[in-house]
Design a protein around this motif. Structure first.
Motif, mmCIF file in Angstrom:
data_model
loop_
_atom_site.group_PDB
_atom_site.id
_atom_site.type_symbol
_atom_site.label_atom_id
_atom_site.label_comp_id
_atom_site.label_asym_id
_atom_site.label_seq_id
_atom_site.Cartn_x
_atom_site.Cartn_y
_atom_site.Cartn_z
ATOM 1 N N LEU A 140 118.129 19.621 -70.253
ATOM 2 C CA LEU A 140 119.450 19.970 -69.735
ATOM 3 C C LEU A 140 119.484 19.812 -68.217
ATOM 4 N N LEU A 141 118.419 20.218 -67.551
ATOM 5 C CA LEU A 141 118.340 20.042 -66.098
ATOM 6 C C LEU A 141 118.471 18.559 -65.729
ATOM 7 N N LYS A 142 117.779 17.711 -66.446
ATOM 8 C CA LYS A 142 117.844 16.269 -66.172
ATOM 9 C C LYS A 142 119.245 15.723 -66.450
ATOM 10 N N LYS A 143 119.861 16.199 -67.512
ATOM 11 C CA LYS A 143 121.209 15.756 -67.864
ATOM 12 C C LYS A 143 122.190 16.087 -66.748
ATOM 13 N N VAL A 144 122.109 17.291 -66.226
ATOM 14 C CA VAL A 144 123.006 17.691 -65.138
ATOM 15 C C VAL A 144 122.686 16.891 -63.874
ATOM 16 N N ARG A 145 121.408 16.697 -63.588
ATOM 17 C CA ARG A 145 121.043 15.937 -62.397
ATOM 18 C C ARG A 145 121.576 14.510 -62.464
ATOM 19 N N GLU A 146 121.623 13.933 -63.667
ATOM 20 C CA GLU A 146 122.113 12.563 -63.827
ATOM 21 C C GLU A 146 123.597 12.417 -63.495
ATOM 22 N N THR A 147 124.340 13.516 -63.478
ATOM 23 C CA THR A 147 125.763 13.438 -63.115
ATOM 24 C C THR A 147 125.939 13.163 -61.625
ATOM 25 N N GLY A 148 124.908 13.464 -60.826
ATOM 26 C CA GLY A 148 124.997 13.272 -59.385
ATOM 27 C C GLY A 148 125.757 14.360 -58.662
ATOM 28 N N ARG A 149 126.113 15.415 -59.371
ATOM 29 C CA ARG A 149 126.883 16.504 -58.749
ATOM 30 C C ARG A 149 125.934 17.601 -58.247
ATOM 31 N N PRO A 150 126.393 18.391 -57.268
ATOM 32 C CA PRO A 150 125.568 19.512 -56.806
ATOM 33 C C PRO A 150 125.233 20.451 -57.962
ATOM 34 N N MET A 151 124.050 21.057 -57.876
ATOM 35 C CA MET A 151 123.571 21.970 -58.915
ATOM 36 C C MET A 151 123.232 23.323 -58.319
ATOM 37 N N ILE A 152 123.580 24.362 -59.055
ATOM 38 C CA ILE A 152 123.157 25.726 -58.722
ATOM 39 C C ILE A 152 122.352 26.229 -59.910
ATOM 40 N N ILE A 153 121.133 26.706 -59.654
ATOM 41 C CA ILE A 153 120.324 27.241 -60.746
ATOM 42 C C ILE A 153 120.055 28.719 -60.504
#
Length: 290
Positions: A140-153
């Motif tokens: 899931l982390l990789k999937k979100v990173r692939e969007t290119g959008r900022p991430m908050i964990i």
């Protein structure tokens, strides 16, 4: 210079105003009208963003829990039926998107599964949030990173090693990390706010705080300790039905929280000791030697 991230039109990082998130989550209880009331109320308190939660129930609800019966506002139904009723449709999110844009407040979601990322991508969110429960879901982390959008964990119920593994998966660019304790509500002796300093010393990215305590003081103290983001659950009335309501902040309290955060930021200053003009008259009257 420490890394900064941009969410919507706001730059987040050291020396910047804390980005305050009113987490609506599922406190709307499946009502679009309630969600709209909460968005307007959050905007009025001075919050920078509202956040929802997005799950695909058939992926996120364990099979052994699906047929468990429970009392809900919709009657005595299965847990699976309940989870489905609190999920908004694509049409609902279209209306939420339009409503937030009309009222000039950021919105985004915590995504709990990969299908939810695909679902939310169609709205071009300003960022994504990964809930504490998903910190170890590297796919899931990789999937979100692939969007290119900022991430908050968020890092509730996580070890330092698990946090380090997650950061290794996604990298530090366009990343913010929130200290959190996943207890609702959380007792003060388990808030462990000094972890904010620990994370700031280890990771070159914005560090924040996702609080589940009762009251406002720890969230304000978190800003004094350098938190760049503050997230609190938000509700119109803590007496409303729902498991997150007790750890949520009502509009009046949230308005005070934002005010206290802004006063704290102002009071922190720049760390350079000086004599202010406002002190000079006192200095002239009270100092024996000038």
């Amino acid at each position: 210079m420490p890394r900064e991230i941009k969410i919507g039109e706001k730059i987040i990082g050291a020396g910047r105003p804390a980005y305050v998130i009113a987490e609506i989550g599922i406190n709307h209880n499946g009502s679009l009208e309630t969600a709209k009331d909460m968005i307007l109320s959050a905007k009025d308190t001075g919050a920078d963003a509202v956040k929802f939660q997005k799950r695909t129930p058939e992926l996120c609800v364990p099979k052994e829990q699906r047929n468990i019966m429970r009392e809900t506002p919709w009657g005595y139904i299965t847990y699976m039926e309940y989870r489905e009723k609190v999920e908004f449709s694509e049409s609902d999110y279209r209306k939420i998107d339009e409503f937030c844009k009309e009222n000039e407040i950021d919105w985004f979601v915590s995504v709990w599964d990969e299908n939810s990322v695909d679902f939310i991508e169609r709205f071009a969110p300003v960022c994504y949030k990964l809930p504490s429960a998903s910190l170890t879901d590297h796919d899931l982390l990789k999937k979100v990173r692939e969007t290119g959008r900022p991430m908050i964990i968020s890092t509730g119920m996580s070890t330092p090693e698990q946090i380090e593994d997650a950061v290794r998966v996604v990298g530090l660019d366009d990343l913010a990390i929130l200290h959190s304790t996943s207890c609702y509500p959380c007792d003060p002796d388990e808030l462990n706010l000094k972890v904010i300093s620990t994370l700031k010393s280890k990771y070159d990215c914005p560090i924040g705080y996702s609080g589940h305590e009762v009251g406002l003081i720890p969230s304000v103290v978190a800003v004094g300790m350098g938190a760049n983001i503050v997230e609190r659950h938000f509700t119109l009335d803590r007496a409303m039905w729902g498991s997150d309501q007790a750890a949520s902040v009502e509009p009046g309290g949230f308005r005070r929280l934002v005010k206290y955060i802004r006063v704290t930021e102002m009071a922190l200053g720049d760390g350079v000791k000086c004599v202010y003009d406002s002190e000079k008259s006192s200095m002239k009257k009270l100092r024996k030697y000038l």
